[in-house]
Design a protein around this motif. Sequence first.
Motif, PDB file in Angstrom:
ATOM      1  N   SER A   1      13.030  19.644   4.099  1.00 45.91           N
ATOM      2  CA  SER A   1      14.094  20.552   4.540  1.00 45.91           C
ATOM      3  C   SER A   1      13.570  21.941   4.896  1.00 45.91           C
ATOM      4  O   SER A   1      14.329  22.901   4.946  1.00 45.91           O
ATOM      5  CB  SER A   1      15.146  20.668   3.433  1.00 45.91           C
ATOM      6  OG  SER A   1      14.557  21.179   2.259  1.00 45.91           O
TER       7      SER A   1
ATOM      8  N   THR B   1      18.404  27.004   3.878  1.00 45.94           N
ATOM      9  CA  THR B   1      17.317  26.809   2.921  1.00 45.94           C
ATOM     10  C   THR B   1      16.544  28.104   2.733  1.00 45.94           C
ATOM     11  O   THR B   1      16.113  28.726   3.713  1.00 45.94           O
ATOM     12  CB  THR B   1      16.354  25.710   3.397  1.00 45.94           C
ATOM     13  OG1 THR B   1      17.070  24.482   3.524  1.00 45.94           O
ATOM     14  CG2 THR B   1      15.216  25.523   2.408  1.00 45.94           C
TER      15      THR B   1
ATOM     16  N   GLN C   1      19.229  25.231  -1.508  1.00 45.35           N
ATOM     17  CA  GLN C   1      19.869  24.627  -0.340  1.00 45.35           C
ATOM     18  C   GLN C   1      21.362  24.899  -0.404  1.00 45.35           C
ATOM     19  O   GLN C   1      21.992  24.686  -1.443  1.00 45.35           O
ATOM     20  CB  GLN C   1      19.622  23.113  -0.313  1.00 45.35           C
ATOM     21  CG  GLN C   1      18.170  22.727  -0.155  1.00 45.35           C
ATOM     22  CD  GLN C   1      17.972  21.222  -0.210  1.00 45.35           C
ATOM     23  OE1 GLN C   1      18.831  20.500  -0.719  1.00 45.35           O
ATOM     24  NE2 GLN C   1      16.857  20.753   0.301  1.00 45.35           N
TER      25      GLN C   1
ATOM     26  N   THR D   1      17.051  22.615  -5.959  1.00 44.06           N
ATOM     27  CA  THR D   1      16.314  21.363  -5.914  1.00 44.06           C
ATOM     28  C   THR D   1      15.444  21.204  -7.170  1.00 44.06           C
ATOM     29  O   THR D   1      15.014  22.175  -7.777  1.00 44.06           O
ATOM     30  CB  THR D   1      15.415  21.297  -4.671  1.00 44.06           C
ATOM     31  OG1 THR D   1      14.468  22.366  -4.708  1.00 44.06           O
ATOM     32  CG2 THR D   1      16.235  21.411  -3.399  1.00 44.06           C
TER      33      THR D   1
ATOM     34  N   SER E   1      20.806  32.134   1.667  1.00 43.14           N
ATOM     35  CA  SER E   1      20.984  30.721   1.998  1.00 43.14           C
ATOM     36  C   SER E   1      22.395  30.445   2.505  1.00 43.14           C
ATOM     37  O   SER E   1      22.588  29.697   3.474  1.00 43.14           O
ATOM     38  CB  SER E   1      20.685  29.882   0.746  1.00 43.14           C
ATOM     39  OG  SER E   1      20.972  28.530   0.954  1.00 43.14           O
TER      40      SER E   1
ATOM     41  N   SER F   1      23.374  29.213   6.366  1.00 40.55           N
ATOM     42  CA  SER F   1      24.150  28.015   6.676  1.00 40.55           C
ATOM     43  C   SER F   1      25.408  28.354   7.460  1.00 40.55           C
ATOM     44  O   SER F   1      25.785  27.630   8.385  1.00 40.55           O
ATOM     45  CB  SER F   1      24.525  27.294   5.382  1.00 40.55           C
ATOM     46  OG  SER F   1      25.308  26.149   5.638  1.00 40.55           O
TER      47      SER F   1
END
Length: 451
Positions: A282, A288, A305, A353, A370, A374
Amino acid sequence: MKSKFVYQCTNCGATFPRWVGKCPNCGEWNTLEEVFVSEEEKRKKSRGRTQTSSLVPINAIQVQEYFRFPTNIKEVDRVLGGGLLPSSIILFSGEPGIGKSTLMLQILDSIDTESIYVSGEESPEQIKLRAERIGIKSNKIFVTNDSQLETITTLIEQHSANIIVIDSIQAVYSAEIPSPPGSVFQVRNATNQLMEISKKQDKIIILVGHINKEGNIAGPKVLEHIVDAVLMLEGEKNSNIRMLRALKNRFGSTLEIGLFEMCGNGLIELTDPNKIFISQSSIKSSGTTFSAVVEGARCLIIEIQSLVSPSSYGVPQRNVNGYDFKRLQMILAVLDKKLGLNIRQNDIFVNITGGMFIYDTGLDLAIASSLVSSLNDFVIPYEIGIIGEIGLTGEVRAVSSIEKRVNEMEKLGFKRIILPRRSESDFSAKRKKHLLFVEKISEAFDILFHL
């Protein structure tokens, strides 16, 4: 012999002559249970000592060096402060199926001394099957299945083993106490008697404990005060990563953590955890970012993420994995108020993660970046690291161990790192060439979206 019933709180251990819905001592509801107390027990407790204690100046006390039993499992020794100390009693807890019994067997197998594994929940045959599965063939581990306290204490006193594991303390009961196993009286009485044996005979006793539905250690809170150390094995439900953390340690730091991966042959130490927490697939995706967190003496690089999408329902969804939900709500409120993004009207999903839960507020700025990445479907380059805590006014606040975090990110190839401006004085002019200092979150976003 006269006796009577009293009501005892299962949360704090306080006793009362009659039942009430709310414990007056700790404030918890529906925690009072009826327990049996004999007059003989009360007389035993009321008898005072006839001998007097002597006072010694603290500077006159001679302290000798204690020999520690290294477990030869580096991650466990890191959390314990170097190994197991004689005459110590340790409470080891975690969720069902997290790997408590497996790790206990691995510790006993790795220590070069005789040990006893007392199980009140499994038969010796079941323990043998688990030991074979994880490759344990030691002749120094002695196993028994017993729950009666009197039998266990006699066994410990008569055997030469230095380390004893009781799995679990909630299953141990005394025939002299009419309360059921796992009750406040039974757990407290068993722990006190085992502690007395540990101190008198220089034995190491590890108590495996359950947790309740709130995620706290089951039993009275006084249990955690009695023991010398409290260890908690944690892990997310859908992850094979396990984190060993010390909630209390009289003989070492509580800041250290141990990292393991649950495999078919037991818990395996993570020598390079950054490979777990950074997923290479990713790197070129929007939403990210990367940051650095400090857990004890260890610095970890964490990947965040995020997914921000238009809501299809009246109430937008919020789903966060590995970070404090209320902290995320605060970050969203700051982004709305200070930047006018109106991001809270969208469905928001945030994932740390690797399956770890992170308490470090140094992730705030990376999580905010992040989310904005997005929202705008903008890819933040891999070589950018982001560190900083966000305040309610939108300022980027300094975090602890900033130099250690930067050093770890530089080792992994991060070419530019966004940092709080208050940390600028911690770095030399030469190092500042690739460090970007910001005072407000708006400054950080200006840098990120104009690279």
